[in-house]
Design an enzyme around this catalytic site. Structure first.
Site, PDB file in Angstrom:
ATOM      1  N   CYS A  32       0.839  -1.202   0.000  1.00  0.00           N
ATOM      2  CA  CYS A  32       0.000   0.000   0.000  1.00  0.00           C
ATOM      3  C   CYS A  32       0.875   1.254   0.000  1.00  0.00           C
ATOM      4  O   CYS A  32       1.534   1.554   0.998  1.00  0.00           O
ATOM      5  CB  CYS A  32      -0.904  -0.045   1.235  1.00  0.00           C
ATOM      6  SG  CYS A  32      -1.767   1.474   1.627  1.00  0.00           S
ATOM      7  N   CYS A  35       0.089   3.791   2.663  1.00  0.00           N
ATOM      8  CA  CYS A  35       0.566   3.300   3.961  1.00  0.00           C
ATOM      9  C   CYS A  35       2.033   3.661   4.158  1.00  0.00           C
ATOM     10  O   CYS A  35       2.434   4.091   5.247  1.00  0.00           O
ATOM     11  CB  CYS A  35       0.397   1.785   4.060  1.00  0.00           C
ATOM     12  SG  CYS A  35      -1.304   1.215   3.969  1.00  0.00           S
TER      13      CYS A  35
END
Length: 107
Positions: A32, A35
């Site tokens: 991600c 993230c």
């Protein structure tokens, strides 16, 4: 006090959510990109809020039961717990200023 972001697994996650005080959980995955962008911001916030907040990260790709248990549909998912109960949750990347305002509104 200097506090750092703590990596947790499923069992740790359950134990930490039951603790007194405030804990911010970052549910994330290595795949991600948002993230990854959020990670250094959380490191800064761990220092900024060291006296008032624990920050923990849980890799939901490595422990899929966490994502299922907490009904995670998108990453990153940030969940703030106080005294064992979830008080709020945000989904997606947030800037440092946005997260600071969100945390301050909940502490």
């Amino acid at each position: 006090m200097v506090r750092k972001v703590t990596d947790v697994t499923g069992m740790d996650f359950v134990d930490v959510t039951a603790q007194e005080g405030a804990t911010l959980f970052d549910l994330w995955s290595p795949a991600c990109a948002p993230c990854a962008a959020l990670s250094p911001i959380l490191d800064d916030l761990a220092r900024d809020f060291a006296d008032d907040l624990r920050i923990c990260k849980a890799n939901v790709a490595a422990d899929t039961t966490l994502g299922e248990h907490f009904s995670v549909r998108s990453l990153p998912t940030l969940s703030l717990y106080r005294d064992g109960a979830e008080v709020d949750r945000v989904i997606g990347f947030r800037s440092r200023a946005q997260l600071t305002a969100w945390i301050e509104s909940l502490l």
